[in-house]
Design a protein around this motif. Structure first.
Motif, mmCIF file in Angstrom:
data_model
loop_
_atom_site.group_PDB
_atom_site.id
_atom_site.type_symbol
_atom_site.label_atom_id
_atom_site.label_comp_id
_atom_site.label_asym_id
_atom_site.label_seq_id
_atom_site.Cartn_x
_atom_site.Cartn_y
_atom_site.Cartn_z
ATOM 1 N N UNK A 127 42.693 -39.857 -52.320
ATOM 2 C CA UNK A 127 42.841 -38.964 -51.199
ATOM 3 C C UNK A 127 42.152 -37.707 -51.487
ATOM 4 N N UNK A 128 41.896 -37.250 -52.811
ATOM 5 C CA UNK A 128 41.549 -36.069 -53.249
ATOM 6 C C UNK A 128 40.286 -36.175 -53.786
ATOM 7 N N UNK A 129 39.909 -35.136 -53.845
ATOM 8 C CA UNK A 129 38.200 -34.736 -54.210
ATOM 9 C C UNK A 129 38.317 -33.991 -55.149
ATOM 10 N N UNK A 130 38.496 -34.664 -56.675
ATOM 11 C CA UNK A 130 38.613 -33.762 -57.750
ATOM 12 C C UNK A 130 37.119 -33.563 -58.980
ATOM 13 N N UNK A 131 36.667 -35.181 -58.907
ATOM 14 C CA UNK A 131 35.798 -35.342 -59.522
ATOM 15 C C UNK A 131 34.741 -36.635 -59.466
ATOM 16 N N UNK A 132 33.864 -36.258 -58.967
ATOM 17 C CA UNK A 132 33.149 -37.704 -58.293
ATOM 18 C C UNK A 132 32.659 -39.200 -58.946
ATOM 19 N N UNK A 133 33.670 -38.705 -60.702
ATOM 20 C CA UNK A 133 34.157 -39.933 -61.357
ATOM 21 C C UNK A 133 34.413 -40.742 -60.676
ATOM 22 N N UNK A 134 36.086 -40.080 -59.970
ATOM 23 C CA UNK A 134 37.247 -40.926 -59.599
ATOM 24 C C UNK A 134 36.423 -42.129 -58.406
#
Length: 346
Positions: free
Chosen positions: A10-17
């Protein structure tokens, strides 16, 4: 109109997610939007952008991205907002005026997304910022609190730990310039700077190159190692993408045969917050600069930097103004990458 596939997060906190496939889809969409081959619309949608630090490219690129998609960005700077509280079970009889438990859900009612920039080392001061321990900074309490209490997507515009929008923009730029990235050599080189800078950007730049299946080399003087947990993630992402990951303390050796060279300064983790002590060591490495002689070691490498850049400190003027510099293209592609992200996430 392009058909967008929702992200797994849902969120974009880190590309590795995100999965490698999702990263590739965002890169492809960004390039199609730039080339006019796809259209996307956020008509009637609003993004709240909260800046707790100075910003030029991030501020303007997000506002322009929303405008181009038919939506709007509302710029909220720390000077124009209340002092927010993030601690739980706190008696708010001090300097803080409003708790994130109210701020985040209210903004979620007004807006379709919330973007946060909060990095304790990003300042206008000529001196390094006075900060606490890395283990405290690493918690990214501001970003994670908004992500916890917001009911709309939260985007990391740079935290203490990651700058995923820079990483995504860099990935778009590398793909645009090289086409096939698999096995190409990418060097992230530490560069001298008169003050300690955050590790968020190099962390995300490193991860972006790993996601592209490149031969990634992080070059820095001994003592300037990045966080071991993040290095482990980089190693894993490189293996997943069929690339390689290594660390070198010899800048010249690292640069040999590189197709992409990204210069970036960051503070020494082992002296985090002890900047005067760190400065005594940092000044000994002023030869860590990307200049014409260093560039000759490469395979006609494209030169990248996130900007702002200290001319003739991090990169020589001749290289910055030369044909191998792609720093302006890199900055532009932040906007296209963020357009792809916003169109997919919101």
């Amino acid at each position: 109109m392009v058909q967008l596939q929702a992200l797994s997060q849902r969120n974009f906190l880190n590309t590795a997610d995100l999965t490698l496939q999702e990263i590739q889809q965002l890169i492809e969409l960004a390039l199609k939007l730039k080339q006019g081959q796809s259209q996307a619309s956020l008509a009637g949608k609003t993004l709240a952008t909260l800046f707790f630090n100075p910003s030029v490219r991030t501020r303007v690129s997000f506002a322009t991205a929303m405008f181009k998609l038919g939506g709007q960005a509302l710029d909220i700077s720390s000077e124009g907002a209340w002092a927010f509280e993030y601690r739980d079970n706190i008696v708010m009889n001090g300097a803080t005026i409003e708790h994130v438990k109210e701020v985040a859900p209210v903004l979620s009612r007004y807006c379709d997304g919330i973007a946060i920039r909060c990095s304790e080392l990003v300042t206008k001061s000529a001196e390094s910022a006075k900060v606490g321990a890395w283990e405290t900074a690493k918690q990214d309490i501001v970003l994670k609190s908004f992500a916890k209490y917001a009911t709309v997507p939260v985007i990391n515009m740079e935290s203490n730990v990651y700058h995923p929008c820079q990483g995504l923009g860099d990935a778009v730029t590398i793909k645009e310039k090289l086409g096939q990235t698999q096995g190409k050599k990418y060097v992230l080189s530490w560069a001298y700077h008169p003050k300690a800078l955050p590790m968020a950007t190099p962390n995300s730049q490193m991860l972006a190159a790993c996601d592209l299946g490149m031969d990634v080399v992080v070059a820095h003087p001994e003592g300037w190692e990045l966080d071991p947990e993040i290095l482990a993630v980089a190693q894993r992402r490189a293996e997943q993408s069929g690339g390689r990951f290594s660390i070198s303390h010899d800048q010249d050796e690292a640069l040999e045969g590189a197709q992409i060279v990204c210069a970036k300064s960051w503070g020494a983790l082992k002296y985090y917050g002890q900047w005067e002590k760190e400065k005594e060591l940092r000044v000994q490495h002023q030869d860590w600069i990307i200049d014409e002689s260093k560039l000759q070691l490469t395979d006609q490498a494209h030169v990248m930097h996130c900007l702002p850049v200290r001319r003739n400190v991090e990169i020589s003027e001749g290289v910055l103004d030369g044909p191998q510099s792609i720093v302006i293209d890199e900055a532009e592609n932040r906007m296209w990458a963020q357009m792809a992200l916003l169109a997919t996430l919101l």
